[in-house]
Scaffold this motif. Structure first.
Motif, PDB file in Angstrom:
ATOM      1  N   SER A 185       0.774  -1.317  -0.007  1.00 28.85           N
ATOM      2  CA  SER A 185       0.004  -0.015  -0.185  1.00 28.85           C
ATOM      3  C   SER A 185       0.983   1.194  -0.218  1.00 28.85           C
ATOM      4  N   ASP A 186       2.042   1.204   0.519  1.00 27.07           N
ATOM      5  CA  ASP A 186       2.949   2.204   0.453  1.00 27.07           C
ATOM      6  C   ASP A 186       3.647   2.601  -0.692  1.00 27.07           C
ATOM      7  N   THR A 187       2.900   2.455  -1.713  1.00 26.37           N
ATOM      8  CA  THR A 187       3.461   2.654  -3.124  1.00 26.37           C
ATOM      9  C   THR A 187       2.749   3.554  -3.962  1.00 26.37           C
ATOM     10  N   ALA A 188       2.931   4.153  -5.249  1.00 30.99           N
ATOM     11  CA  ALA A 188       2.074   4.955  -5.866  1.00 30.99           C
ATOM     12  C   ALA A 188       1.216   4.063  -6.888  1.00 30.99           C
ATOM     13  N   VAL A 189       1.287   2.963  -6.865  1.00 30.86           N
ATOM     14  CA  VAL A 189      -0.049   2.128  -7.537  1.00 30.86           C
ATOM     15  C   VAL A 189      -0.987   2.355  -7.071  1.00 30.86           C
ATOM     16  N   PRO A 190      -1.954   2.716  -7.986  1.00 27.31           N
ATOM     17  CA  PRO A 190      -3.365   3.131  -7.387  1.00 27.31           C
ATOM     18  C   PRO A 190      -4.081   1.981  -6.808  1.00 27.31           C
ATOM     19  N   ALA A 191      -4.165   0.775  -7.461  1.00 24.20           N
ATOM     20  CA  ALA A 191      -5.111  -0.182  -6.964  1.00 24.20           C
ATOM     21  C   ALA A 191      -4.425  -0.701  -5.615  1.00 24.20           C
ATOM     22  N   ARG A 248     -15.243   0.336  -1.975  1.00 25.73           N
ATOM     23  CA  ARG A 248     -14.770   1.602  -1.752  1.00 25.73           C
ATOM     24  C   ARG A 248     -13.922   2.245  -2.781  1.00 25.73           C
ATOM     25  N   LEU A 249     -13.024   1.478  -3.383  1.00 31.69           N
ATOM     26  CA  LEU A 249     -12.370   1.704  -4.569  1.00 31.69           C
ATOM     27  C   LEU A 249     -12.941   2.263  -5.692  1.00 31.69           C
ATOM     28  N   GLY A 250     -14.132   1.753  -6.139  1.00 31.58           N
ATOM     29  CA  GLY A 250     -14.802   2.085  -7.249  1.00 31.58           C
ATOM     30  C   GLY A 250     -14.065   1.797  -8.718  1.00 31.58           C
ATOM     31  N   MET A 251     -13.726   2.621  -9.608  1.00 36.26           N
ATOM     32  CA  MET A 251     -13.220   2.254 -10.954  1.00 36.26           C
ATOM     33  C   MET A 251     -11.838   1.845 -10.620  1.00 36.26           C
ATOM     34  N   VAL A 252     -11.132   2.267  -9.611  1.00 35.17           N
ATOM     35  CA  VAL A 252      -9.754   1.745  -9.657  1.00 35.17           C
ATOM     36  C   VAL A 252      -9.794   0.260  -9.203  1.00 35.17           C
ATOM     37  N   ALA A 253     -10.750  -0.238  -8.685  1.00 37.93           N
ATOM     38  CA  ALA A 253     -11.031  -1.753  -8.268  1.00 37.93           C
ATOM     39  C   ALA A 253     -11.032  -2.724  -9.398  1.00 37.93           C
ATOM     40  N   GLU A 254     -11.029  -2.290 -10.733  1.00 42.54           N
ATOM     41  CA  GLU A 254     -11.362  -2.794 -12.032  1.00 42.54           C
ATOM     42  C   GLU A 254     -10.190  -3.979 -12.221  1.00 42.54           C
ATOM     43  N   PRO A 255      -9.132  -3.832 -12.004  1.00 45.22           N
ATOM     44  CA  PRO A 255      -8.179  -4.887 -12.164  1.00 45.22           C
ATOM     45  C   PRO A 255      -8.275  -5.951 -11.064  1.00 45.22           C
ATOM     46  N   TYR A 256      -8.954  -5.785 -10.032  1.00 41.67           N
ATOM     47  CA  TYR A 256      -9.409  -6.790  -9.164  1.00 41.67           C
ATOM     48  C   TYR A 256     -10.450  -7.796  -9.636  1.00 41.67           C
ATOM     49  N   ARG A 257     -11.024  -7.418 -10.501  1.00 35.98           N
ATOM     50  CA  ARG A 257     -12.328  -8.000 -11.213  1.00 35.98           C
ATOM     51  C   ARG A 257     -11.827  -8.724 -12.539  1.00 35.98           C
ATOM     52  N   TRP A 258     -10.903  -8.006 -13.452  1.00 36.81           N
ATOM     53  CA  TRP A 258     -10.879  -8.501 -14.590  1.00 36.81           C
ATOM     54  C   TRP A 258      -9.315  -9.080 -15.075  1.00 36.81           C
ATOM     55  N   GLY A 259      -9.314  -9.612 -16.138  1.00 37.83           N
ATOM     56  CA  GLY A 259      -8.069  -9.964 -16.579  1.00 37.83           C
ATOM     57  C   GLY A 259      -7.346 -11.281 -15.909  1.00 37.83           C
ATOM     58  N   ARG A 260      -6.090 -11.524 -15.896  1.00 38.69           N
ATOM     59  CA  ARG A 260      -5.494 -12.413 -15.026  1.00 38.69           C
ATOM     60  C   ARG A 260      -5.333 -12.194 -13.734  1.00 38.69           C
ATOM     61  N   SER A 261      -5.345 -11.051 -13.175  1.00 37.45           N
ATOM     62  CA  SER A 261      -5.378 -10.833 -11.784  1.00 37.45           C
ATOM     63  C   SER A 261      -6.787 -11.200 -11.177  1.00 37.45           C
ATOM     64  N   GLY A 262      -7.818 -10.725 -11.980  1.00 36.32           N
ATOM     65  CA  GLY A 262      -9.169 -11.124 -11.576  1.00 36.32           C
ATOM     66  C   GLY A 262      -9.494 -12.762 -11.516  1.00 36.32           C
ATOM     67  N   ARG A 263      -8.937 -13.389 -12.444  1.00 33.60           N
ATOM     68  CA  ARG A 263      -9.048 -14.807 -12.223  1.00 33.60           C
ATOM     69  C   ARG A 263      -8.605 -15.410 -11.095  1.00 33.60           C
ATOM     70  N   TYR A 264      -7.262 -14.869 -10.826  1.00 32.07           N
ATOM     71  CA  TYR A 264      -6.602 -15.308  -9.603  1.00 32.07           C
ATOM     72  C   TYR A 264      -7.500 -15.163  -8.577  1.00 32.07           C
ATOM     73  N   LEU A 265      -8.072 -14.039  -8.446  1.00 30.07           N
ATOM     74  CA  LEU A 265      -8.747 -13.651  -7.276  1.00 30.07           C
ATOM     75  C   LEU A 265     -10.272 -14.194  -7.045  1.00 30.07           C
ATOM     76  N   ARG A 266     -10.802 -14.356  -8.184  1.00 36.51           N
ATOM     77  CA  ARG A 266     -12.025 -15.304  -8.246  1.00 36.51           C
ATOM     78  C   ARG A 266     -11.891 -16.594  -7.996  1.00 36.51           C
ATOM     79  N   THR A 267     -10.879 -17.463  -8.289  1.00 35.31           N
ATOM     80  CA  THR A 267     -10.362 -18.501  -7.716  1.00 35.31           C
ATOM     81  C   THR A 267     -10.208 -18.628  -6.280  1.00 35.31           C
ATOM     82  N   SER A 314      -2.838  -2.426 -12.780  1.00 31.94           N
ATOM     83  CA  SER A 314      -2.981  -0.916 -12.334  1.00 31.94           C
ATOM     84  C   SER A 314      -2.102   0.024 -12.852  1.00 31.94           C
ATOM     85  N   ALA A 315      -0.751  -0.242 -12.770  1.00 29.55           N
ATOM     86  CA  ALA A 315       0.186   0.697 -13.016  1.00 29.55           C
ATOM     87  C   ALA A 315       0.398   0.748 -14.315  1.00 29.55           C
ATOM     88  N   ASN A 316      -0.021  -0.188 -15.233  1.00 27.83           N
ATOM     89  CA  ASN A 316       0.407  -0.179 -16.815  1.00 27.83           C
ATOM     90  C   ASN A 316      -0.845   0.671 -17.380  1.00 27.83           C
TER      91      ASN A 316
END
Length: 333
Positions: A185-191, A248-267, A314-316
């Motif tokens: 969390s102590d980084t500039a990466v938004p998510a 709470r994150l709203g639009m910034v939370a999109e990487p948590y739901r989609w793509g490769r990261s979203g598949r990991y988290l849904r699993t 999120s950074a890309n």
């Protein structure tokens, strides 16, 4: 100067040119090239071009470091509770799991750093404002304690030293499990950065679920109750904190739901729910307990790998950086 003849061509003898009046017409350059003077930058043209530099951490070193560190810290707490209640076999499993987890976690961190000396360099100063520095000192103190507790439990020697090491590692265990959440969390990466409120709770809950899952797999009959309780509470905390963070994150939370990261988290979510149900319903069936423990371990690992890939996604994509900034400026004005 008086008495000095004028030399033709010298700048002071040339007639001064009058400044041209400023043109009222608009700057002909495109809006995205006017810069600060134009004050009209089309931010949509930045989409697809990274604004932030993506994390340079590598997989599986850093995701494994995050997962195994949480497993180790929570296992030390479970080991202290099992030892206090006379569950020696469960305490042995938790102590060896804690030492093995922290040893492999440090190995992944040092391998990603490239040289062991880089980890030692972080111990030259004490900087409470730096999660990396605080985490380095935590690992340096926790590792020997977890090792002494496991060695005493395996050999049966030095019981007093082993009990003291068990208590010390249990005191540091929650911090070891939580500090990696503060670290990302102590980084500039938004998510990562915007989830600073809930991220430590996600990491602690995930580590507790993994430690409980390990106990469910290896604990003998009659001693698995503390592991089951820890697994269920940890999985519930992880799911509740993660759900709150996403909302709470709203639009910034999109990487948590989609793509490769979203598949990991849904699993991870599916395995976490399955592991909780198995732990609650399989009290008298060892096979069900072992399967639920394996599901909880896999869920914790999938969560850490998913959060790792969330940071890169999120950074890309610069929209996760630019759009929230524009919204904050709009709210101020």
């Amino acid at each position: 100067m008086a008495g000095v003849p004028a030399v033709p061509g010298r700048r002071r003898d040339r007639p001064r040119r009058r400044r041209r009046p400023e043109r009222a017409q608009q700057d002909p350059r495109p809006a995205h090239r006017r810069g600060r003077q134009g004050r009209q930058i089309d931010l949509s043209l930045l989409y697809g071009k990274p604004v932030l530099k993506a994390p340079v951490w590598h997989s599986p070193d850093i995701p494994g470091y995050l997962f195994l560190g949480g497993l180790a810290g929570a296992s030390s707490v479970l080991a202290a509770g099992a030892q206090a209640t006379g569950r020696r076999r469960l305490a042995l499993v938790a102590k060896t799991g804690a030492f093995g987890g922290i040893a492999l976690s440090l190995a992944g961190l040092v391998h990603d750093l490239g040289r062991p000396a880089r980890f030692l360099h972080m111990l030259r100063v004490v900087k409470p404002s730096s999660p990396m520095n605080v985490g380095s000192w935590l690992l340096a103190a926790y590792g020997p304690l977890a090792g002494a507790a496991a060695l005493s439990a395996v050999t049966g020697r030095m019981p007093r030293i082993g009990a003291a090491a068990t208590a010390g590692s249990a005191l540091l265990g929650p911090a070891v499990a939580a500090y990696t959440g503060a670290l990302v969390s102590d980084t500039a990466v938004p998510a990562w950065h915007d989830g600073y409120r809930e991220m430590p709770y996600v990491f602690v809950g995930s580590g507790a679920a993994a430690a409980g899952g390990l106990g469910l797999i290896a604990a003998p009959e009659g001693e698995h109750q503390p592991a089951r309780n820890l697994a269920v509470l940890g999985a519930a905390l992880e799911l509740a904190a993660f759900t709150r963070m996403e909302k709470r994150l709203g639009m910034v939370a999109e990487p948590y739901r989609w793509g490769r990261s979203g598949r990991y988290l849904r699993t991870g979510e599916i395995l976490s729910v399955a592991g909780m149900l198995g732990a609650l319903c399989g009290r008298r069936r060892r096979v069900v307990r072992m399967l639920s423990g394996a599901a909880l371990l896999a869920s914790s690992a999938a969560t850490r790998w998913g959060i790792f890939h969330v940071g890169k996604a999120s950074a890309n994509d610069p929209k996760y950086t630019v759009v929230p900034q524009r919204e904050r400026l709009r709210e101020r004005t």
